[in-house]
Design a protein around this motif. Structure first.
Motif, PDB file in Angstrom:
ATOM      1  N   LEU A 196      13.865 -44.785  38.762  1.00 44.14           N
ATOM      2  CA  LEU A 196      13.181 -46.006  38.367  1.00 44.14           C
ATOM      3  C   LEU A 196      14.194 -47.087  38.037  1.00 44.14           C
ATOM      4  CD1 LEU A 196      10.577 -44.321  36.010  1.00 44.14           C
ATOM      5  CD2 LEU A 196      10.194 -45.079  38.350  1.00 44.14           C
ATOM      6  N   SER A 197      13.769 -48.326  38.096  1.00 42.28           N
ATOM      7  CA  SER A 197      14.665 -49.442  37.790  1.00 42.28           C
ATOM      8  C   SER A 197      14.869 -49.569  36.293  1.00 42.28           C
ATOM      9  CB  SER A 197      14.073 -50.743  38.326  1.00 42.28           C
ATOM     10  OG  SER A 197      12.945 -51.121  37.557  1.00 42.28           O
ATOM     11  N   ALA A 198      15.895 -50.314  35.906  1.00 43.38           N
ATOM     12  CA  ALA A 198      16.222 -50.486  34.490  1.00 43.38           C
ATOM     13  C   ALA A 198      15.167 -51.275  33.747  1.00 43.38           C
ATOM     14  CB  ALA A 198      17.582 -51.173  34.345  1.00 43.38           C
ATOM     15  N   THR A 199      14.254 -51.918  34.462  1.00 43.16           N
ATOM     16  CA  THR A 199      13.199 -52.693  33.802  1.00 43.16           C
ATOM     17  C   THR A 199      11.884 -51.913  33.730  1.00 43.16           C
ATOM     18  OG1 THR A 199      12.590 -53.719  35.904  1.00 43.16           O
ATOM     19  CG2 THR A 199      14.217 -54.873  34.556  1.00 43.16           C
ATOM     20  N   ALA A 200      11.901 -50.660  34.149  1.00 39.43           N
ATOM     21  CA  ALA A 200      10.678 -49.867  34.130  1.00 39.43           C
ATOM     22  C   ALA A 200      10.187 -49.665  32.703  1.00 39.43           C
ATOM     23  CB  ALA A 200      10.919 -48.510  34.784  1.00 39.43           C
ATOM     24  N   THR A 201       8.904 -49.514  32.559  1.00 42.62           N
ATOM     25  CA  THR A 201       8.304 -49.331  31.248  1.00 42.62           C
ATOM     26  C   THR A 201       8.207 -47.854  30.919  1.00 42.62           C
ATOM     27  OG1 THR A 201       6.087 -49.211  32.171  1.00 42.62           O
ATOM     28  CG2 THR A 201       6.937 -51.407  31.596  1.00 42.62           C
ATOM     29  N   THR A 202       7.927 -47.571  29.636  1.00 37.57           N
ATOM     30  CA  THR A 202       7.693 -46.193  29.240  1.00 37.57           C
ATOM     31  C   THR A 202       6.542 -45.596  30.029  1.00 37.57           C
ATOM     32  OG1 THR A 202       8.520 -46.629  27.026  1.00 37.57           O
ATOM     33  CG2 THR A 202       7.121 -44.702  27.301  1.00 37.57           C
ATOM     34  N   ALA A 203       5.527 -46.408  30.338  1.00 39.30           N
ATOM     35  CA  ALA A 203       4.397 -45.922  31.122  1.00 39.30           C
ATOM     36  C   ALA A 203       4.865 -45.391  32.478  1.00 39.30           C
ATOM     37  CB  ALA A 203       3.383 -47.034  31.309  1.00 39.30           C
ATOM     38  N   ALA A 204       5.863 -46.057  33.076  1.00 40.51           N
ATOM     39  CA  ALA A 204       6.383 -45.585  34.358  1.00 40.51           C
ATOM     40  C   ALA A 204       7.079 -44.239  34.202  1.00 40.51           C
ATOM     41  CB  ALA A 204       7.343 -46.618  34.942  1.00 40.51           C
ATOM     42  N   VAL A 205       7.797 -44.070  33.086  1.00 41.10           N
ATOM     43  CA  VAL A 205       8.446 -42.791  32.822  1.00 41.10           C
ATOM     44  C   VAL A 205       7.398 -41.703  32.646  1.00 41.10           C
ATOM     45  CG1 VAL A 205       9.981 -41.536  31.265  1.00 41.10           C
ATOM     46  CG2 VAL A 205      10.415 -43.938  31.765  1.00 41.10           C
ATOM     47  N   LEU A 206       6.351 -42.016  31.890  1.00 42.09           N
ATOM     48  CA  LEU A 206       5.272 -41.059  31.674  1.00 42.09           C
ATOM     49  C   LEU A 206       4.640 -40.645  32.993  1.00 42.09           C
ATOM     50  CD1 LEU A 206       3.615 -42.636  28.525  1.00 42.09           C
ATOM     51  CD2 LEU A 206       4.623 -40.365  28.645  1.00 42.09           C
ATOM     52  N   GLN A 207       4.456 -41.618  33.878  1.00 45.16           N
ATOM     53  CA  GLN A 207       3.847 -41.324  35.162  1.00 45.16           C
ATOM     54  C   GLN A 207       4.774 -40.464  36.011  1.00 45.16           C
ATOM     55  OE1 GLN A 207       2.704 -44.777  37.371  1.00 45.16           O
ATOM     56  NE2 GLN A 207       1.542 -43.625  38.897  1.00 45.16           N
ATOM     57  N   ALA A 208       6.086 -40.696  35.891  1.00 46.51           N
ATOM     58  CA  ALA A 208       7.045 -39.947  36.689  1.00 46.51           C
ATOM     59  C   ALA A 208       7.134 -38.490  36.246  1.00 46.51           C
ATOM     60  CB  ALA A 208       8.422 -40.596  36.596  1.00 46.51           C
ATOM     61  N   ASP A 209       7.119 -38.239  34.963  1.00 45.27           N
ATOM     62  CA  ASP A 209       7.196 -36.868  34.449  1.00 45.27           C
ATOM     63  C   ASP A 209       6.676 -36.839  33.023  1.00 45.27           C
ATOM     64  OD1 ASP A 209       7.880 -34.305  33.530  1.00 45.27           O
ATOM     65  OD2 ASP A 209       9.558 -34.191  34.908  1.00 45.27           O
ATOM     66  N   PRO A 210       5.385 -36.623  32.828  1.00 46.90           N
ATOM     67  CA  PRO A 210       4.808 -36.678  31.486  1.00 46.90           C
ATOM     68  C   PRO A 210       5.413 -35.671  30.514  1.00 46.90           C
ATOM     69  CG  PRO A 210       3.080 -36.720  33.168  1.00 46.90           C
ATOM     70  CD  PRO A 210       4.360 -36.410  33.866  1.00 46.90           C
ATOM     71  N   VAL A 211       5.864 -34.509  30.995  1.00 45.97           N
ATOM     72  CA  VAL A 211       6.384 -33.480  30.099  1.00 45.97           C
ATOM     73  C   VAL A 211       7.709 -33.930  29.489  1.00 45.97           C
ATOM     74  CG1 VAL A 211       7.262 -31.130  29.967  1.00 45.97           C
ATOM     75  CG2 VAL A 211       5.191 -31.620  31.270  1.00 45.97           C
ATOM     76  N   LEU A 212       8.641 -34.353  30.341  1.00 47.19           N
ATOM     77  CA  LEU A 212       9.917 -34.815  29.806  1.00 47.19           C
ATOM     78  C   LEU A 212       9.726 -36.077  28.976  1.00 47.19           C
ATOM     79  CD1 LEU A 212      12.908 -34.295  29.650  1.00 47.19           C
ATOM     80  CD2 LEU A 212      13.225 -35.569  31.764  1.00 47.19           C
ATOM     81  N   ALA A 213       8.809 -36.929  29.387  1.00 48.65           N
ATOM     82  CA  ALA A 213       8.551 -38.139  28.617  1.00 48.65           C
ATOM     83  C   ALA A 213       7.938 -37.828  27.261  1.00 48.65           C
ATOM     84  CB  ALA A 213       7.643 -39.072  29.409  1.00 48.65           C
ATOM     85  N   ALA A 214       7.198 -36.732  27.151  1.00 48.44           N
ATOM     86  CA  ALA A 214       6.638 -36.347  25.853  1.00 48.44           C
ATOM     87  C   ALA A 214       7.725 -36.010  24.861  1.00 48.44           C
ATOM     88  CB  ALA A 214       5.698 -35.148  26.026  1.00 48.44           C
ATOM     89  N   THR A 215       8.860 -35.528  25.344  1.00 48.57           N
ATOM     90  CA  THR A 215       9.956 -35.202  24.446  1.00 48.57           C
ATOM     91  C   THR A 215      10.865 -36.407  24.227  1.00 48.57           C
ATOM     92  OG1 THR A 215      11.290 -34.393  26.297  1.00 48.57           O
ATOM     93  CG2 THR A 215       9.909 -32.800  25.158  1.00 48.57           C
TER      94      THR A 215
END
Length: 565
Positions: free
Chosen positions: A17-36
Motif C-alpha cells: 500500500l502507499s504511504a498515504t493509505a488509511t488504517t481502513a486499507a490496512v484492515l482490508q489488506a489483512d484484518p488479523v495483522l491489523a487487529a494487532t
C-alpha cells in the motif's frame, strides 16, 4: 517527524500500500495483522509520547496472601523447576515433567483432568467453581541438542552421545520451560490460596501444555474447545530482559516432506532413487524464494530428519521438517504454499514419491494492552528479579563465551513500550491461539543473560541456577498480583474484555489445523498411563500410525552402450 510514522510507512509497504493509505486499507489488506498492529493507531497510541499508566495495581490483603505463599514455598517451586530441568524431556514425551507439575497442584487443592485434546502429557488443573475464570500456563518440554551443565559458563554438554561418525548432544532446557512451568504453577496456586483465605469468588485453571516447542499442544486443544470459557489468560516466558508486552508474534505452519525412492549401493548409483536428493533439492529450491518471495515479516527454516545412515547406502527415505512463519495466518499460508510447490518439484526432479504430512499451525499473538499495563504496574511495585554477584559472574562468562558484551544480568525492569508499527518477523507461540479466545496478558522475565538468544546452551546453563529461580519466582509474583487485581477490581477485567472485543471485531478466528488431522503423538509408558488414569490410544486416534514405506522401483540405468575400444 517521530519514529512512529516511518514505522507505519514500512508497515503499509509490506502490504503493498502507499504511504498515504488509511488504517481502513490496512484492515482490508489483512484484518488479523491489523487487529494487532492497527489497533494502537486507531486508538491514538504513539510510541513517541506513550507513558505507562500507574495506579492500576492495588496492594490488598488478598494480594499479600498470594505473594507470601510464593515466598514461603520458594523451595518447593524452584525444586519443581530443577527436577524438570534434570528430566529434560522432549516435546510430547514429558512423562515425568507433567506428573511433577500435576502433583504439586493436587497437593494444593486443585483437581486435575488428564489428556485434553488427546495429548497424554497435557492436563487441566482447576480450583474453584464460581466467579471469573482466570487461566494460567505451564509448559515443560525441552529441546534436542541443547544439553549443558548448569552453572557452567562455557559450552559443556551434560549429556554427550558418542558416535564415531556423528556425535550428538542430549536434550536440554534451552528455552527454560522448566522455569516457565514452575512459575505459572506457582502463580495459579498462590491465587487459589488467596481465593480461599479471603473468600473471593473466582476460578483458577492451570493448563499443562504438551509440545509447545513444536507449536502443537495448545493449537489442537483450542480447536477442541479446551480453553473455552476463560475470562482472561495470564502467561509469561523466560527471556533475557524483564518486561510485559502487547507485541504480536508470527503465525506458524509446521509440516514434514518425506521423499521415498529406491535404495542401492553408493558406489554403483545408476538407477538408485535417493530420498536425500529430494530433501536437498527441496531445501535448495526453497532458498531461491528468499529474495523475491519472502516479505520482511516472513521466515522459513528446516531440519533434515533422516538423511541416511552411511554414504555407501543411497537412502530410500528422507524427511525434511519445515517451520513457515509470517505475520498472520493468511500470509503464512501464502508462503507455505510456495514451499509446498518446491517439494512437488523436488520430488519430480529426484524421481521420488512425496509424502506431505501437516503437523500443526498457530495464529499470531493477540496480546492485551490493558493486561500489559496492569502487569507493568504490579511489576513496578514488586521490583525486578534480584541477582547475586555470582549470578552476574556466571552471566558474564556465558556472554564472553558467546561473543556478547559482558554486562551481567539486568538489574532493572525494561520500560513498557508499544509495539513497533511495522512487524518484521520473529518468534511464534501456541499461546497465540488462546489469545484469540480470551484477553491475554503476557510478560517476559530474565532467566538468562542479555544478548543470549533462547534455544541456546547459554539459556540451559542458567535455567537451573539462581538466575532461573529468580526469574520464575518474580514471574509468579507478577502474574499472581495481576490476577488478584482482576478478581478484586472488576473494572480491570472489563477493560481487557472491552479491548479484546474491539480488536477482534470483524475477525473470525478459525483453526489453521484441517479437520480430521491427527496430531503427532508418542505412546506413553504403561506406568504413566496408570499414574494418570488414562488409556491408549485416545478417542479418535489411529494407533499404530500406518507406516510410511518406500516401495518405489529402481530407475533406468540408461541404454546399453558398445564397449569403448
Amino acid at each position: 517527524m517521530n519514529d512512529f510514522h516511518p514505522g507505519r510507512r514500512r508497515l503499509l509497504k509490506m502490504f503493498g500500500l502507499s504511504a498515504t493509505a488509511t488504517t481502513a486499507a490496512v484492515l482490508q489488506a489483512d484484518p488479523v495483522l491489523a487487529a494487532t498492529l492497527g489497533h494502537d493507531e486507531r486508538t491514538g497510541v504513539d510510541p513517541a509520547t506513550y507513558r505507562a499508566p500507574t495506579g492500576l495495581a492495588k496492594n490488598t490483603a488478598a494480594k499479600q496472601t498470594a505473594l507470601e505463599w510464593i515466598t514461603a514455598n520458594e523451595g518447593a517451586v524452584t525444586g519443581l523447576s530443577d527436577r524438570v530441568w534434570e528430566y529434560a524431556e522432549l516435546s510430547l514425551r514429558e512423562w515425568k515433567s507433567s506428573l511433577a507439575h500435576a502433583r504439586l497442584l493436587q497437593d494444593n487443592g486443585f483437581t486435575v483432568a488428564w489428556g485434553p485434546a488427546g495429548f497424554p502429557t497435557a492436563f487441566v488443573a482447576t480450583y474453584g467453581t464460581e466467579g471469573p475464570v482466570l487461566g494460567f500456563n505451564a509448559e515443560y518440554d525441552a529441546l534436542p541438542g541443547l544439553s549443558q551443565k548448569k552453572g557452567v559458563g562455557t559450552h559443556d554438554p551434560l549429556v554427550h552421545h558418542y558416535d564415531a561418525y556423528g556425535p550428538t548432544y542430549g536434550a536440554g532446557h534451552g528455552d527454560a520451560h522448566n522455569c516457565l512451568g514452575a512459575g505459572g504453577t506457582a502463580a495459579a496456586i498462590a491465587v487459589a490460596r488467596a481465593i480461599r483465605a479471603h473468600g473471593l469468588k473466582a476460578t483458577v485453571k492451570l493448563f499443562g501444555s504438551a509440545g509447545e516447542e513444536q507449536l502443537v499442544g495448545k493449537a489442537y486443544a483450542v480447536k477442541e474447545g479446551v480453553y473455552d470459557g476463560l475470562d482472561a489468560f495470564l502467561d509469561w516466558h523466560p527471556f533475557n530482559i524483564t518486561v510485559p508486552f502487547w507485541n504480536t508474534t508470527s503465525a506458524l505452519i509446521s509440516a514434514t516432506f518425506t521423499f521415498l525412492g529406491a535404495s542401492g549401493h553408493g558406489g554403483t548409483p545408476l538407477g538408485n532413487k535417493s530420498g536425500l536428493d529430494g530433501a536437498l533439492l527441496m531445501a535448495t529450491m526453497s532458498e531461491y524464494l528468499r529474495e523475491k518471495n519472502v516479505a520482511p515479516s516472513g521466515r522459513f527454516h528446516y531440519a533434515v530428519i533422516n538423511g541416511g545412515g552411511a554414504p555407501n547406502v543411497t537412502p530410500d527415505m528422507c524427511s525434511i521438517w519445515f517451520f513457515v512463519r509470517e505475520g498472520s495466518p493468511a500470509r503464512a499460508r501464502v508462503l507455505y504454499d510456495k514451499i509446498v510447490e518446491c517439494a512437488k518439484a523436488a520430488a519430480q526432479a529426484s524421481q521420488t514419491r512425496l509424502v506431505h504430512k501437516f503437523h500443526s499451525a498457530t495464529w499470531n499473538l493477540l496480546a492485551s494492552k490493558a493486561g500489559a499495563e496492569l502487569l507493568n504496574d504490579n511489576m513496578r511495585q514488586i521490583g525486578a528479579p534480584r541477582f547475586t554477584d555470582a549470578d552476574h559472574a556466571l552471566a558474564r562468562s556465558i556472554q564472553k563465551s558467546l561473543g556478547r558484551p559482558e554486562t551481567g544480568m539486568p538489574t532493572s525492569l525494561t520500560p513498557l513500550a508499544p509495539p513497533a508499527a511495522a512487524y518484521t518477523g520473529g518468534l511464534a507461540t501456541d499461546t497465540a491461539d488462546v489469545s484469540w479466545q480470551a484477553p491475554t496478558a503476557v510478560l517476559l522475565s530474565a532467566a538468562y543473560p542479555p544478548g543470549i538468544p533462547n534455544h541456546n546452551w547459554g539459556a540451559t546453563a542458567t535455567a537451573a541456577t539462581n538466575i532461573g529461580h529468580q526469574a520464575l519466582l518474580s514471574a509468579a509474583r507478577y502474574l499472581a498480583a495481576g490476577a488478584i487485581d482482576l478478581i478484586e477490581q472488576p473494572e480491570r477485567l472489563e477493560a481487557m474484555k472491552q479491548e479484546f472485543a474491539e480488536r477482534t471485531e470483524g475477525v473470525g478466528w478459525a483453526s489453521m489445523i484441517p479437520d480430521g488431522s491427527q496430531p503427532p503423538l508418542y505412546e506413553p509408558p504403561a506406568e504413566f498411563l496408570r499414574a494418570t488414569g488414562q488409556s491408549w490410544p485416545p478417542k479418535g486416534v489411529t494407533w499404530p500410525v500406518p507406516p510410511v514405506v518406500a516401495a518405489e522401483r529402481l530407475g533406468t540405468t540408461g541404454p546399453d552402450l558398445p564397449p569403448v575400444t
